[in-house]
Motif scaffolding. Structure first.
Motif, PDB file in Angstrom:
ATOM      1  N   ASP A   1      65.519  -4.204 -18.927  1.00 15.79           N
ATOM      2  CA  ASP A   1      65.050  -4.733 -19.751  1.00 15.79           C
ATOM      3  C   ASP A   1      64.202  -3.889 -20.520  1.00 15.79           C
ATOM      4  O   ASP A   1      64.122  -3.927 -21.965  1.00 15.79           O
ATOM      5  CB  ASP A   1      63.373  -6.122 -19.863  1.00 15.79           C
ATOM      6  N   THR A   2      63.488  -2.302 -19.896  1.00 16.77           N
ATOM      7  CA  THR A   2      63.523  -1.907 -21.424  1.00 16.77           C
ATOM      8  C   THR A   2      63.948  -0.481 -20.774  1.00 16.77           C
ATOM      9  O   THR A   2      64.871   0.067 -19.576  1.00 16.77           O
ATOM     10  CB  THR A   2      61.592  -1.684 -20.026  1.00 16.77           C
ATOM     11  N   ALA A   3      64.045   0.677 -21.762  1.00 15.88           N
ATOM     12  CA  ALA A   3      64.191   2.076 -20.922  1.00 15.88           C
ATOM     13  C   ALA A   3      62.855   2.594 -20.672  1.00 15.88           C
ATOM     14  O   ALA A   3      62.271   2.266 -20.859  1.00 15.88           O
ATOM     15  CB  ALA A   3      65.190   2.883 -22.369  1.00 15.88           C
ATOM     16  N   PRO A   4      63.461   3.873 -20.376  1.00 18.40           N
ATOM     17  CA  PRO A   4      62.409   5.146 -19.432  1.00 18.40           C
ATOM     18  C   PRO A   4      61.486   5.096 -20.454  1.00 18.40           C
ATOM     19  O   PRO A   4      60.279   5.350 -19.819  1.00 18.40           O
ATOM     20  CB  PRO A   4      63.201   6.142 -19.289  1.00 18.40           C
TER      21      PRO A   4
ATOM     22  N   ASN B   1      60.752   1.771 -24.451  1.00 17.69           N
ATOM     23  CA  ASN B   1      61.402   1.065 -25.230  1.00 17.69           C
ATOM     24  C   ASN B   1      62.430  -0.013 -25.378  1.00 17.69           C
ATOM     25  O   ASN B   1      62.875  -0.120 -23.745  1.00 17.69           O
ATOM     26  CB  ASN B   1      62.225   1.453 -26.540  1.00 17.69           C
ATOM     27  N   SER B   2      62.705  -1.215 -25.456  1.00 14.28           N
ATOM     28  CA  SER B   2      63.814  -2.414 -25.797  1.00 14.28           C
ATOM     29  C   SER B   2      64.932  -1.354 -25.106  1.00 14.28           C
ATOM     30  O   SER B   2      65.167  -0.334 -25.504  1.00 14.28           O
ATOM     31  CB  SER B   2      63.761  -2.991 -26.907  1.00 14.28           C
ATOM     32  N   SER B   3      65.404  -2.054 -24.415  1.00 14.52           N
ATOM     33  CA  SER B   3      66.725  -1.503 -23.710  1.00 14.52           C
ATOM     34  C   SER B   3      67.872  -1.815 -24.596  1.00 14.52           C
ATOM     35  O   SER B   3      69.501  -1.367 -24.581  1.00 14.52           O
ATOM     36  CB  SER B   3      67.338  -1.719 -22.263  1.00 14.52           C
TER      37      SER B   3
ATOM     38  N   PRO C   1      69.842   4.192 -24.392  1.00  9.55           N
ATOM     39  CA  PRO C   1      69.054   4.221 -24.663  1.00  9.55           C
ATOM     40  C   PRO C   1      67.884   5.100 -23.053  1.00  9.55           C
ATOM     41  O   PRO C   1      66.929   4.947 -23.097  1.00  9.55           O
ATOM     42  CB  PRO C   1      68.614   2.629 -24.806  1.00  9.55           C
ATOM     43  N   PHE C   2      69.039   4.483 -22.045  1.00 15.82           N
ATOM     44  CA  PHE C   2      68.069   5.385 -20.636  1.00 15.82           C
ATOM     45  C   PHE C   2      68.945   6.853 -20.832  1.00 15.82           C
ATOM     46  O   PHE C   2      68.034   7.656 -20.211  1.00 15.82           O
ATOM     47  CB  PHE C   2      69.549   4.669 -19.288  1.00 15.82           C
ATOM     48  N   SER C   3      69.819   7.904 -20.884  1.00 20.03           N
ATOM     49  CA  SER C   3      69.715   8.782 -20.898  1.00 20.03           C
ATOM     50  C   SER C   3      69.302   9.840 -22.122  1.00 20.03           C
ATOM     51  O   SER C   3      69.248  10.664 -22.335  1.00 20.03           O
ATOM     52  CB  SER C   3      71.292   9.171 -20.300  1.00 20.03           C
TER      53      SER C   3
ATOM     54  N   MET D   1      76.523   7.083 -18.338  1.00 25.12           N
ATOM     55  CA  MET D   1      75.302   8.314 -17.650  1.00 25.12           C
ATOM     56  C   MET D   1      75.088   7.020 -16.415  1.00 25.12           C
ATOM     57  O   MET D   1      75.161   8.472 -15.450  1.00 25.12           O
ATOM     58  CB  MET D   1      74.340   8.215 -18.985  1.00 25.12           C
ATOM     59  N   TYR D   2      74.327   5.963 -16.251  1.00 26.38           N
ATOM     60  CA  TYR D   2      73.540   5.514 -15.529  1.00 26.38           C
ATOM     61  C   TYR D   2      74.562   4.093 -15.154  1.00 26.38           C
ATOM     62  O   TYR D   2      73.824   3.334 -13.862  1.00 26.38           O
ATOM     63  CB  TYR D   2      72.322   5.301 -15.772  1.00 26.38           C
ATOM     64  N   LYS D   3      75.215   3.842 -16.374  1.00 22.86           N
ATOM     65  CA  LYS D   3      76.378   2.845 -15.430  1.00 22.86           C
ATOM     66  C   LYS D   3      75.792   1.123 -15.763  1.00 22.86           C
ATOM     67  O   LYS D   3      76.052   0.344 -15.134  1.00 22.86           O
ATOM     68  CB  LYS D   3      76.750   2.884 -14.147  1.00 22.86           C
ATOM     69  N   GLN D   4      74.506   1.061 -16.571  1.00 23.26           N
ATOM     70  CA  GLN D   4      73.957  -0.123 -17.163  1.00 23.26           C
ATOM     71  C   GLN D   4      74.829  -0.852 -18.035  1.00 23.26           C
ATOM     72  O   GLN D   4      76.283  -0.036 -18.768  1.00 23.26           O
ATOM     73  CB  GLN D   4      72.539   0.318 -18.461  1.00 23.26           C
TER      74      GLN D   4
END
Length: 129
Positions: A110-113, A116-118, A69-71, A94-97
């Motif tokens: 808690d949220t993506a960029p 929305n919910s992550s 959800p981040f990339s 990607m971003y290591k979450q």
């Protein structure tokens, strides 16, 4: 009585444990258990959705959305499996979450960029002998 190579392959498949994922309507066979290498993920297409299936080193099975959800990239099946404390996680490449393999919760944000919910959708997964 002799059997054809196709019949022999079907018999081997029936004797091999199979992994199934529930798509909301029914269980779908997606791969053989042997196709899931412990500690690694496999991307699958289930009901038109990309799913990341995992088998941890203890043999437990997990299935989450494959989309980070981040990339926005469909890469979670390539993530690293591990633990954060007692929580089994997959780390996005990607971003290591870190995402909890049991319920899809992102342990970092808690949220993506996009606002929305992550949290990732989880898919019921089972082994069928």
């Amino acid at each position: 009585m002799t059997t054809t190579p196709e019949e022999q392959a079907l018999h081997r498949q029936a004797a091999t444990p199979q992994v199934e994922i529930h798509d909301g309507r029914h269980w779908t066979r997606v791969c053989a258990l042997a196709d899931l290498t412990p500690g690694r993920g496999v991307p699958l297409l289930v009901g038109g959705e990309q799913v990341a299936a995992f088998r941890d080193r203890a043999g437990r099975l997990y299935a989450l959305d494959n989309r980070d959800p981040f990339s926005g990239a469909y890469v979670l099946a390539r993530g690293l499996l591990g633990n954060r404390g007692l929580v089994p996680v997959v780390m996005s490449p990607m971003y290591k979450q870190a995402f909890d393999l049991r319920d899809g919760t992102c342990l970092d944000e808690d949220t993506a960029p996009d606002g929305n919910s992550s949290t990732l959708r989880t898919w019921p997964i089972r082994l069928r002998a």
